[in-house]
Design a protein around this motif. Sequence first.
Motif, mmCIF file in Angstrom:
data_model
loop_
_atom_site.group_PDB
_atom_site.id
_atom_site.type_symbol
_atom_site.label_atom_id
_atom_site.label_comp_id
_atom_site.label_asym_id
_atom_site.label_seq_id
_atom_site.Cartn_x
_atom_site.Cartn_y
_atom_site.Cartn_z
ATOM 1 N N ALA A 29 0.846 -1.196 0.000
ATOM 2 C CA ALA A 29 0.000 0.000 0.000
ATOM 3 C C ALA A 29 0.880 1.244 0.000
ATOM 4 O O ALA A 29 1.940 1.264 0.635
ATOM 5 N N VAL A 30 0.429 2.263 -0.715
ATOM 6 C CA VAL A 30 1.038 3.592 -0.660
ATOM 7 C C VAL A 30 -0.088 4.602 -0.532
ATOM 8 O O VAL A 30 -1.022 4.616 -1.337
ATOM 9 N N VAL A 31 -0.011 5.438 0.484
ATOM 10 C CA VAL A 31 -1.007 6.488 0.708
ATOM 11 C C VAL A 31 -0.281 7.820 0.709
ATOM 12 O O VAL A 31 0.766 7.963 1.357
ATOM 13 N N ARG A 32 -0.817 8.793 0.004
ATOM 14 C CA ARG A 32 -0.153 10.090 -0.128
ATOM 15 C C ARG A 32 -1.045 11.226 0.367
ATOM 16 O O ARG A 32 -2.263 11.182 0.233
ATOM 17 N N ARG A 33 -0.379 12.232 0.905
ATOM 18 C CA ARG A 33 -1.015 13.490 1.252
ATOM 19 C C ARG A 33 -0.076 14.617 0.798
ATOM 20 O O ARG A 33 1.140 14.481 0.860
ATOM 21 N N THR A 34 -0.633 15.731 0.390
ATOM 22 C CA THR A 34 0.170 16.872 -0.039
ATOM 23 C C THR A 34 0.647 17.653 1.179
ATOM 24 O O THR A 34 -0.115 17.912 2.102
ATOM 25 N N MET A 35 1.923 17.992 1.185
ATOM 26 C CA MET A 35 2.454 18.847 2.246
ATOM 27 C C MET A 35 2.046 20.295 1.975
ATOM 28 O O MET A 35 2.233 20.809 0.869
ATOM 29 N N GLU A 46 7.167 28.008 5.224
ATOM 30 C CA GLU A 46 6.940 27.274 6.465
ATOM 31 C C GLU A 46 5.967 26.128 6.231
ATOM 32 O O GLU A 46 4.918 26.302 5.594
ATOM 33 N N PHE A 47 6.330 24.929 6.740
ATOM 34 C CA PHE A 47 5.429 23.788 6.667
ATOM 35 C C PHE A 47 4.253 23.997 7.617
ATOM 36 O O PHE A 47 4.415 24.493 8.741
ATOM 37 N N ASP A 48 3.068 23.607 7.172
ATOM 38 C CA ASP A 48 1.851 23.677 7.980
ATOM 39 C C ASP A 48 1.770 22.400 8.815
ATOM 40 O O ASP A 48 1.327 21.361 8.327
ATOM 41 N N ASP A 55 -2.835 14.839 8.761
ATOM 42 C CA ASP A 55 -2.553 13.915 7.662
ATOM 43 C C ASP A 55 -1.801 12.667 8.122
ATOM 44 O O ASP A 55 -1.964 11.589 7.533
ATOM 45 N N LEU A 56 -0.966 12.794 9.153
ATOM 46 C CA LEU A 56 -0.316 11.603 9.699
ATOM 47 C C LEU A 56 -1.341 10.563 10.106
ATOM 48 O O LEU A 56 -1.239 9.380 9.783
ATOM 49 N N ARG A 97 3.263 21.365 23.189
ATOM 50 C CA ARG A 97 2.543 22.151 22.183
ATOM 51 C C ARG A 97 3.535 22.892 21.298
ATOM 52 O O ARG A 97 4.528 23.440 21.788
ATOM 53 N N ARG A 98 3.261 22.915 20.011
ATOM 54 C CA ARG A 98 4.100 23.680 19.093
ATOM 55 C C ARG A 98 3.974 25.170 19.389
ATOM 56 O O ARG A 98 2.862 25.686 19.469
ATOM 57 N N ILE A 99 5.110 25.850 19.530
ATOM 58 C CA ILE A 99 5.057 27.292 19.793
ATOM 59 C C ILE A 99 5.910 28.088 18.811
ATOM 60 O O ILE A 99 6.069 29.300 18.964
ATOM 61 N N THR A 100 6.462 27.417 17.806
ATOM 62 C CA THR A 100 7.186 28.128 16.746
ATOM 63 C C THR A 100 6.681 27.628 15.400
ATOM 64 O O THR A 100 6.111 26.540 15.308
ATOM 65 N N PRO A 101 6.911 28.390 14.352
ATOM 66 C CA PRO A 101 6.666 27.859 13.007
ATOM 67 C C PRO A 101 7.674 26.755 12.691
ATOM 68 O O PRO A 101 8.601 26.489 13.454
ATOM 69 N N CYS A 102 7.514 26.131 11.520
ATOM 70 C CA CYS A 102 8.440 25.098 11.048
ATOM 71 C C CYS A 102 8.964 25.525 9.678
ATOM 72 O O CYS A 102 8.371 25.181 8.648
ATOM 73 N N PRO A 103 10.063 26.300 9.632
ATOM 74 C CA PRO A 103 10.596 26.733 8.334
ATOM 75 C C PRO A 103 10.995 25.530 7.476
ATOM 76 O O PRO A 103 11.517 24.535 7.986
ATOM 77 N N THR A 104 10.746 25.612 6.187
ATOM 78 C CA THR A 104 11.180 24.560 5.272
ATOM 79 C C THR A 104 12.700 24.588 5.158
ATOM 80 O O THR A 104 13.356 25.567 5.529
ATOM 81 N N TRP A 105 13.254 23.513 4.609
ATOM 82 C CA TRP A 105 14.713 23.459 4.439
ATOM 83 C C TRP A 105 15.195 24.513 3.455
ATOM 84 O O TRP A 105 16.356 24.934 3.501
ATOM 85 N N TYR A 106 14.302 24.972 2.553
ATOM 86 C CA TYR A 106 14.723 25.951 1.552
ATOM 87 C C TYR A 106 14.349 27.376 1.940
ATOM 88 O O TYR A 106 14.538 28.310 1.155
#
Length: 503
Positions: A29-35, A46-48, A55-56, A97-106
């Motif tokens: 099985a392969v299940v995909r979700r868009t980041m 920044e990743f949402d 989605d996890l 709890r998340r308290i910062t954004p999550c910058p992308t690698w780029y």
Amino acid sequence: MAEPILVGIDIGTTNLKVVAARPGGRVEAVVRRTMSVSHPIPGASEFDLDALDHDLVSALREMVDVIGAKGIEPAAVAGIGVASIGESFVGVDEEGRRITPCPTWYDRRTTNTRSSWGMNASDWFDITGMVDDDIYTVHRLAWWRAQDAGRFERVRKWLMVADYAVFRLSGAFAASPSLAARSGMADRNDGKWSAAILELADIEVGALPDLVPSASIAGTLTTEIARQTGLRVGTPVVNAGHDHPCAGFGCGLVQPGRMMDSVGTSEALKTVAARPFSYGDVGGGRYDCYPHVVSDRFLLSGHIPSSGGMIDWLLRQLSGPAPSAETAALLWQAAEAAVPGSVGVRIAPFLSGTGAPWNDRARRADIAGIDAQTVPGDVLRAGVEALGGWLAINLAQFESITGAKAADLILTGGGATRNPLMNAIKGAMIERDFVLPDVTEAAGLGAGLVAGVAVGLFRDGDDAASLPDIEWQSVRFDPGLAEAYRTVRPAVIAHLEGEALRT
């Protein structure tokens, strides 16, 4: 007893993928979700992670449904491995709890802080194994502290993306050596956080997750996540590590001497080393050399940021205002009809910098040697020849560094690996055969295999990477075409190296 299932979660730049596979490599099985990515200000990406949290769970739930339709019970899942992109991070507080954004690698808001510490590039490399750049988490944390010191001090743990996913699934704070290397804060020599770098960067080791050995169980699936997904409470969860070495592992790349060309929007040449090569070994820190996803192995890696992306860009430019699949097919036919050497057209395929071995982010692409007789097929073929030249340069460097000559190269990645002309030109430029594994989600499969090592389904990494269920296709290079490119290759390489164009 029924054959177990291994689950690999691959959190990439564009997609989240959940892969369920048998230990031999057969994917069930392969299940995909868009980041989801936001751009709050110019230059910021920044990743949402709200979307990732959802989605996890939903992707794991769908995976359970897919394998269930095949008569496979959730209890058959022996372990879950999590892989992700590197460099990105998020901070959580005392309550998790998340308290910062999550910058992308780029995300491009950071600067390289290494020189401000008084550490030279050689010492940096010999600790981290990373090419000297501003991309790493340690530099991003410096930027974040400068932006919001108050919130910085409230963070209990700084987590990279796979670390965060492991925490969401199991409640454990655990890092893996291959991904921790991409933070710029881990010592590849002893598998621990680097006390020297943390002191210079003013980061407390207690603010980082436990750095556990490769292929170790981090924790087990919580009751709540099990309820939401339908998986078994207590299913082992493993931080499999960085997605690039996981992808190599999913294609059998575990023994020194084997080399792999991984092609997608970007392209990376990789091989396995039995020891960490030094700054001097790799020509003054020209290539990354960091822990593999199995113990006592290291990954030597060099990449070009725009490979398939450069070819896609050329196709769009050559297609006019209305690109179509039909036009692209005609362009490929024209490129195949063009002569080796593309009548003197030369391309430097550096839309986003050179990558290895020059690591010049400021250099940009160019097209030279065009005259009134140049046709679109010449330009497209020249683009492919440029990528073949890049591969030839770096393959020669890898063989010099390792002392091993690869009889053939594993070829993996997206649709570009199934392009006969690209494979023919690149094979002729390097005068090597390719072998293509029938693996569509290599990083997800590799993450699952790392989990299999952790839970004891395999004797070791070599056993896991044997992949008896995977079919391999051989793509042999054409000696006649290789002979033609022996004449052309010096001019192609000279243009890549920035020298005067030689026809």
